[in-house]
Write a protein that holds these residues in place. Sequence first.
Motif, PDB file in Angstrom:
ATOM      1  N   THR A 189      37.894  42.694  40.087  1.00 23.11           N
ATOM      2  CA  THR A 189      38.097  42.917  38.662  1.00 23.11           C
ATOM      3  C   THR A 189      38.443  44.382  38.403  1.00 23.11           C
ATOM      4  OG1 THR A 189      35.755  43.322  38.358  1.00 23.11           O
ATOM      5  CG2 THR A 189      36.521  41.063  37.986  1.00 23.11           C
ATOM      6  N   THR A 190      39.091  44.592  37.274  1.00 19.93           N
ATOM      7  CA  THR A 190      39.488  45.932  36.873  1.00 19.93           C
ATOM      8  C   THR A 190      38.942  46.213  35.485  1.00 19.93           C
ATOM      9  OG1 THR A 190      41.544  45.642  38.100  1.00 19.93           O
ATOM     10  CG2 THR A 190      41.481  47.451  36.519  1.00 19.93           C
ATOM     11  N   ASP A 192      44.511  42.207  23.534  1.00 18.31           N
ATOM     12  CA  ASP A 192      43.568  41.475  24.391  1.00 18.31           C
ATOM     13  C   ASP A 192      42.135  41.650  23.895  1.00 18.31           C
ATOM     14  OD1 ASP A 192      45.412  40.336  26.155  1.00 18.31           O
ATOM     15  OD2 ASP A 192      45.375  42.079  27.485  1.00 18.31           O
ATOM     16  N   GLY A 216      45.086  39.910  36.223  1.00 18.73           N
ATOM     17  CA  GLY A 216      45.339  40.840  35.127  1.00 18.73           C
ATOM     18  C   GLY A 216      44.984  40.309  33.759  1.00 18.73           C
ATOM     19  N   ARG A 229      39.448  42.860  33.479  1.00 13.92           N
ATOM     20  CA  ARG A 229      40.561  41.979  33.815  1.00 13.92           C
ATOM     21  C   ARG A 229      40.298  41.337  35.170  1.00 13.92           C
ATOM     22  NH1 ARG A 229      44.648  42.535  30.325  1.00 13.92           N
ATOM     23  NH2 ARG A 229      44.807  44.456  29.103  1.00 13.92           N
ATOM     24  N   ASP A 230      40.698  40.058  35.300  1.00 13.76           N
ATOM     25  CA  ASP A 230      40.539  39.362  36.573  1.00 13.76           C
ATOM     26  C   ASP A 230      41.668  39.750  37.528  1.00 13.76           C
ATOM     27  OD1 ASP A 230      42.788  37.880  35.782  1.00 13.76           O
ATOM     28  OD2 ASP A 230      41.647  36.045  35.410  1.00 13.76           O
ATOM     29  N   ASP A 231      41.707  39.120  38.678  1.00 12.79           N
ATOM     30  CA  ASP A 231      42.702  39.446  39.700  1.00 12.79           C
ATOM     31  C   ASP A 231      44.133  39.255  39.211  1.00 12.79           C
ATOM     32  OD1 ASP A 231      40.632  40.018  41.411  1.00 12.79           O
ATOM     33  OD2 ASP A 231      40.672  38.068  42.414  1.00 12.79           O
ATOM     34  N   ALA A 269      42.584  39.532  30.698  1.00 11.63           N
ATOM     35  CA  ALA A 269      41.350  40.058  30.123  1.00 11.63           C
ATOM     36  C   ALA A 269      40.360  38.914  29.944  1.00 11.63           C
ATOM     37  CB  ALA A 269      41.635  40.734  28.796  1.00 11.63           C
ATOM     38  N   VAL A 284      39.303  48.507  32.079  1.00 13.51           N
ATOM     39  CA  VAL A 284      40.336  49.266  31.388  1.00 13.51           C
ATOM     40  C   VAL A 284      39.824  49.675  30.015  1.00 13.51           C
ATOM     41  CG1 VAL A 284      42.720  49.213  30.531  1.00 13.51           C
ATOM     42  CG2 VAL A 284      42.102  47.852  32.531  1.00 13.51           C
TER      43      VAL A 284
END
Length: 152
Positions: free
Chosen positions: A2-3, A13, A54, A50-52, A56, A5
């Motif tokens: 996950t990312t 989003d 991208g 965000r998941d893999d 949200a 942001v």
Amino acid sequence: MTTLVRVDWTDPDLQRLVTAQEAEVIERYGDEMAAQPLEPGTVAVGLLVRDDAGVAVGCGVLRDPAPAFQAGTAELNRMYVVPEQRRKGLAKVILRELEAIAVQRKVTQLVLETGVLLEEAIGLYSSEGYRIIDNYEPYEDSEDSRCFAKAL
């Protein structure tokens, strides 16, 4: 993987997830528990996970300062993870990142309000060191609200 942001309050989003969170609260509690509106200028930081792919799938915001408190206290708000992504630790990731941002901003205390029926949220906050406090404005007369605080 996950990312995380940081985004503005107006991010599409973030707004999509906030709308989903509000709909879930109304579904559980009814219209009387609709979320207090947040003015764009009151949100210091919006955070998305965000998941893999991208997409949200979770969010949270930090209001600094918290409107009902003196300087040094910020409020966590709009914590949400989409149902199909729950029980994966994403809310804890969002919470801890918002705490780290608060420390960077020299915040010494975080406060938040959640619903008494949101057992998962209450469990998360309790496990992360938040303690129950008296309900603060505008929740002071709400029997459906539970307020928490944590010293940073």
